[in-house]
Scaffold this motif. Structure first.
Motif, PDB file in Angstrom:
ATOM      1  N   UNK A  86       0.819  -1.209   0.000  1.00 42.78           N
ATOM      2  CA  UNK A  86       0.000   0.000   0.000  1.00 42.78           C
ATOM      3  C   UNK A  86       0.854   1.262   0.000  1.00 42.78           C
ATOM      4  N   UNK A  87       2.153   1.107  -0.021  1.00 39.48           N
ATOM      5  CA  UNK A  87       3.033   2.260  -0.065  1.00 39.48           C
ATOM      6  C   UNK A  87       3.262   2.927   1.273  1.00 39.48           C
ATOM      7  N   UNK A 112     -11.148  -3.308  10.514  1.00 35.25           N
ATOM      8  CA  UNK A 112     -11.183  -2.700   9.183  1.00 35.25           C
ATOM      9  C   UNK A 112      -9.759  -2.437   8.686  1.00 35.25           C
ATOM     10  N   UNK A 113      -9.526  -2.557   7.384  1.00 32.87           N
ATOM     11  CA  UNK A 113      -8.178  -2.371   6.842  1.00 32.87           C
ATOM     12  C   UNK A 113      -7.806  -0.888   6.720  1.00 32.87           C
ATOM     13  N   UNK A 114      -7.600  -0.249   7.844  1.00 36.51           N
ATOM     14  CA  UNK A 114      -7.252   1.172   7.887  1.00 36.51           C
ATOM     15  C   UNK A 114      -6.119   1.358   8.897  1.00 36.51           C
ATOM     16  N   UNK A 115      -5.392   2.445   8.768  1.00 37.52           N
ATOM     17  CA  UNK A 115      -4.292   2.760   9.678  1.00 37.52           C
ATOM     18  C   UNK A 115      -4.561   4.106  10.338  1.00 37.52           C
ATOM     19  N   UNK A 174      -4.116   3.399  -1.508  1.00 37.97           N
ATOM     20  CA  UNK A 174      -2.706   3.178  -1.289  1.00 37.97           C
ATOM     21  C   UNK A 174      -2.118   4.484  -0.777  1.00 37.97           C
ATOM     22  N   UNK A 175      -1.026   4.393  -0.053  1.00 36.71           N
ATOM     23  CA  UNK A 175      -0.421   5.571   0.566  1.00 36.71           C
ATOM     24  C   UNK A 175       0.655   6.118  -0.371  1.00 36.71           C
ATOM     25  N   UNK A 176       0.540   7.388  -0.725  1.00 33.97           N
ATOM     26  CA  UNK A 176       1.507   8.035  -1.606  1.00 33.97           C
ATOM     27  C   UNK A 176       2.504   8.792  -0.733  1.00 33.97           C
ATOM     28  N   UNK A 177       3.723   8.300  -0.666  1.00 35.15           N
ATOM     29  CA  UNK A 177       4.721   8.888   0.235  1.00 35.15           C
ATOM     30  C   UNK A 177       5.158  10.276  -0.219  1.00 35.15           C
TER      31      UNK A 177
END
Length: 352
Positions: free
Chosen positions: A15-16, A167-170, A311-314
């Motif tokens: 997920x980046x 849940x699939x969250x951070x 997805x996480x964009x760094x």
């Protein structure tokens, strides 16, 4: 309200997401009203099996779940004796400090045995658990909600809450919303993109303020019965996993959202609404208050649709209008991750 359905979560690397550890700080694991005196409750957070119990004195304790004797999970079948937790397997008793207090078939306790105890703080009806990957004690205290008291607001649990488990969250996904005004229009159907008029991160606390217009062009609505209203969304971040929203100019409702990691792939998301009583002795929210709570619950659901599949964009290509607050938030957030390359930022501020 409990909703446990969720799609599979990709790994953090897929997920980046740049962090490989859970952030340090306070995390919400339930409401005080759920933990009754004399009751034992199993929990699982931060990839650890835990057990919570409230003793006769009223103190709530959370500790590692497994009895050091022969490994029984004390959250299943365990009981409370006075202020001690009793293991269901052989009756060994453990104090709130994690010490062995009694072995019922032995002349003395095993004083060399300990169970790890987790720091707990109950504030405004919420149960908060401190997490540090190194096991260090809390380094900061949770603030109180300004203006809140139990006499003038409805009891938060169960009618003023929402819960979305596994849940699939951070926590970072929730946190970054605090510096993101544009999503208010495209996710939450705000009339316009709000203006971030100020933002700051000092120590473990984040603050941002957005100028908003509620109900413009919609005539009279249940939320804005006199037509559009100009106000502010005043936001606080208590570390990474807890966010407080105050709706200034609309009503006196205060909302807390929280995301607490269960393990490396899923988290529990909770919503708590502090709603003023319309009748002094009312326990259950009136129709208007219930409608407001349900409206806020739907907005959390809108966030979840994005968070569960993103997805996480760094290194995001941010336009100038959002770059300053967004990047300031990320610099501030780095301090909570042990492996973050950027040193902790003691203060970041901005004003439009």
């Amino acid at each position: 309200m409990v909703n446990t359905a969720s799609p599979p979560m990709l790994s953090a690397s897929n997920r980046g997401f740049p962090y490989r550890s859970h952030p340090t700080g306070w995390f919400h694991v339930g409401w005080s009203a759920e933990f009754e005196a004399g009751e034992v409750m199993p929990l699982r957070y931060f990839s650890r099996d835990l057990v919570a119990f409230r003793g006769k004195s009223g103190t709530l304790s959370i500790m590692d779940a497994y009895c050091p004797h022969l490994g029984a999970h004390m959250g299943y079948g365990g009981s409370v004796c006075g202020d001690n937790l009793v293991c269901p397997f052989h009756g060994w008793q453990w104090t709130a400090e994690g010490r062995n207090a009694e072995i019922p078939y032995s002349s003395r306790p095993n004083r060399g045995q300990r169970v790890t105890v987790w720091p707990v703080h109950e504030v405004n009806g919420l149960v908060m658990l401190w997490y540090d990957a190194t096991g260090a004690e809390p380094t900061w205290e949770l603030p109180l909600i300004a203006g809140y008291d139990t006499d003038t607001f409805y009891p938060v649990h169960p009618h003023c809450t929402g819960e979305w488990l596994n849940r699939p969250v951070a926590p970072q996904f929730l946190g970054e919303n605090l510096a993101d005004s544009a999503h208010q229009k495209y996710v939450h159907e705000a009339t316009d993109v709000p203006e971030i008029v100020e933002f700051s991160g000092e120590g473990p606390l984040w603050h941002s303020r957005q100028r908003m217009v509620w109900g413009r062009g919609k005539g009279d609505t249940w939320l804005t019965p006199s037509g559009g209203k100009v106000g502010h969304l005043d936001i606080q971040g208590w570390g990474i996993g807890i966010a407080l929203f105050r709706f200034e100019g609309i009503d006196d409702t205060v909302q807390i959202q929280s995301i607490t990691p269960v393990d490396d792939t899923v988290s529990d998301l909770r919503m708590t609404n502090f709603v003023p009583r319309h009748e002094p002795d009312a326990v259950v929210p009136t129709e208007r208050a219930a409608k407001r709570i349900e409206h806020l619950r739907r907005q959390v659901g809108r966030d979840l649709v994005v968070w569960e599949h993103m997805t996480y964009v760094a290194r995001p290509p941010l336009p100038p209008e959002e770059a300053k607050p967004y990047l300031a938030y990320r610099r501030w957030a780095d301090q909570f991750y042990p492996e973050a390359a950027t040193p902790a930022v003691s203060a970041v501020t901005g004003r439009s």
